[in-house]
Design an enzyme around this catalytic site. Structure first.
Site, PDB file in Angstrom:
ATOM      1  N   LYS A   8      -4.414   2.879  -3.931  1.00 29.55           N
ATOM      2  CA  LYS A   8      -3.739   2.221  -2.708  1.00 29.55           C
ATOM      3  C   LYS A   8      -4.976   2.029  -1.753  1.00 29.55           C
ATOM      4  O   LYS A   8      -4.943   1.015  -1.158  1.00 29.55           O
ATOM      5  CB  LYS A   8      -2.742   2.974  -2.144  1.00 29.55           C
ATOM      6  CG  LYS A   8      -1.314   3.154  -3.326  1.00 29.55           C
ATOM      7  CD  LYS A   8      -0.884   1.584  -3.317  1.00 29.55           C
ATOM      8  CE  LYS A   8       0.530   1.728  -4.117  1.00 29.55           C
ATOM      9  NZ  LYS A   8       1.136   0.334  -4.009  1.00 29.55           N
ATOM     10  N   SER A  62       0.794  -1.296   0.019  1.00 27.07           N
ATOM     11  CA  SER A  62      -0.019   0.058   0.057  1.00 27.07           C
ATOM     12  C   SER A  62       0.906   1.206   0.019  1.00 27.07           C
ATOM     13  O   SER A  62       2.058   1.170  -0.302  1.00 27.07           O
ATOM     14  CB  SER A  62      -1.002   0.064   1.317  1.00 27.07           C
ATOM     15  OG  SER A  62      -1.860   1.185   1.194  1.00 27.07           O
TER      16      SER A  62
END
Ligand code: COA
Length: 286
Positions: free
Chosen positions: A169, A151
């Site tokens: 993300k 992420s």
């Protein structure tokens, strides 16, 4: 205490007899993660888009003594990924750990990025992560394995010129949580890592280019950039039995950068690129 070699700090046999698949494993943080996994005994397949980069990475990774395979595959191509993962399982006999790390990024203000530019990053980061998880599912179910997503801080703190990346993300973190929830019953764990500003990466080179590195180190409570090996150490732990009861976690490895918000640093980055966010509003208010 800062960093240390992963195989000095953890058993070099921690993942022996297991196999891992790393997307985007030819460079950057993903390559560091591949090194970490290989250093504690995992066999590896790395995949990426560039043959020469994969070959160079495989040469480095072979030094750990395990088997290393490469596959040229774009994570946007679900079929190519399935072929790569199937090949890895045929060669290694199993698949235990998947790192969905492949990503694409560029700076572009939301008011000028084209729909295709926005979609390109969503496709590489979010759809690519889903494609990876989907292609690996059957094999992870067999091994009761784990998948780790990469992420970014942009997923939860807006950042100048990164609307496309933040959206992708954030989607990855949500996908991770859903997979942890849905696939827990198969014994599959899903987690994500949020790397902070990591020295020597392409992403950091771009972020530091308009501001210099000091702006970043000043904003990090630990007072320094991170090392890719520090992200890799957490990736190894999360991919190993040390984290056997950890699933659905978003683990932040950023030296504390995200704690105080990124507004000032985001504005510093934005200035030379597209004008400081807020300038238009202030002008309009006059
Ligand atoms: N600013 C604005 N838009 C951009 C852009 C930029 N810097 N780079 C690409 N785009 C847009 C293109 O204009 C295109 O949209 P359009 O058809 O409307 O013009 C769309 O994105 C696709 O571009 P393309 O070059 O065909 O995509 P690609 O699939 O070949 O590559 C990336 C996409 C993200 C991988 C590429 O930009 C790249 O190589 N980035 C650097 C490497 C990288 O991202 N490393 C990871 C760091 S975390």
């Amino acid at each position: 205490m800062t960093t240390g070699r992963i195989d000095d700090l953890l058993s070099p046999e921690l993942l022996s007899g297991t196999a891992a698949f790393v997307t985007g494993g030819g460079s950057g943080i993903n390559l560091a993660i591949a090194h970490g996994l290989a250093s504690v005994g995992a066999d590896l397949m790395i995949c990426g888009r560039t043959r020469s980069r994969l070959d160079a990475a495989a040469d480095e990774l072979s030094a750990h003594g395990g088997r290393v395979l490469t596959a040229v595959a774009d994570v946007r191509d679900a079929e190519a990924l399935t072929v790569a993962i199937t090949t890895a399982v045929e060669r290694f006999g199993r698949l235990d750990s998947v790192i969905a790390g492949a990503a694409g990024n560029f700076f572009a203000p939301a008011e000028t990025i084209s729909p295709n530019g926005f979609r390109t990053v969503i496709d590489i980061d979010l759809l690519g992560s889903f494609n990876t998880a989907r292609a690996a599912f059957e094999h992870l179910r067999n091994s009761r394995g784990s998948i780790l997503f990469l992420s970014a801080g942009q997923a939860y703190l807006p950042f100048a010129n990164q609307s496309h990346v933040g959206a992708a993300k954030a989607g990855i973190d949500n996908l991770m949580a859903n997979l942890a929830f849905e696939w827990g019953r198969f014994g599959i764990r899903a987690n994500s890592i949020v790397p902070g500003p990591i020295r020597g990466t392409e992403g950091m080179r771009r972020l530091a280019q308009p501001t210099g590195e000091e702006v970043w180190t000043d904003a990090v409570p630990l007072g320094r950039l991170g090392e890719a090996a520090e992200v890799a150490a957490m990736a190894v732990v999360l991919s190993s039995p040390l984290a056997s009861y950890v699933t659905g976690a978003r683990v932040v490895v950023d030296g504390g950068l995200g704690l105080s918000g990124l507004g000032a640093i985001s504005r510093a980055v934005a200035g030379p690129v597209s004008g400081t966010p807020g300038d238009d509003r202030r002008t309009a208010a006059r």
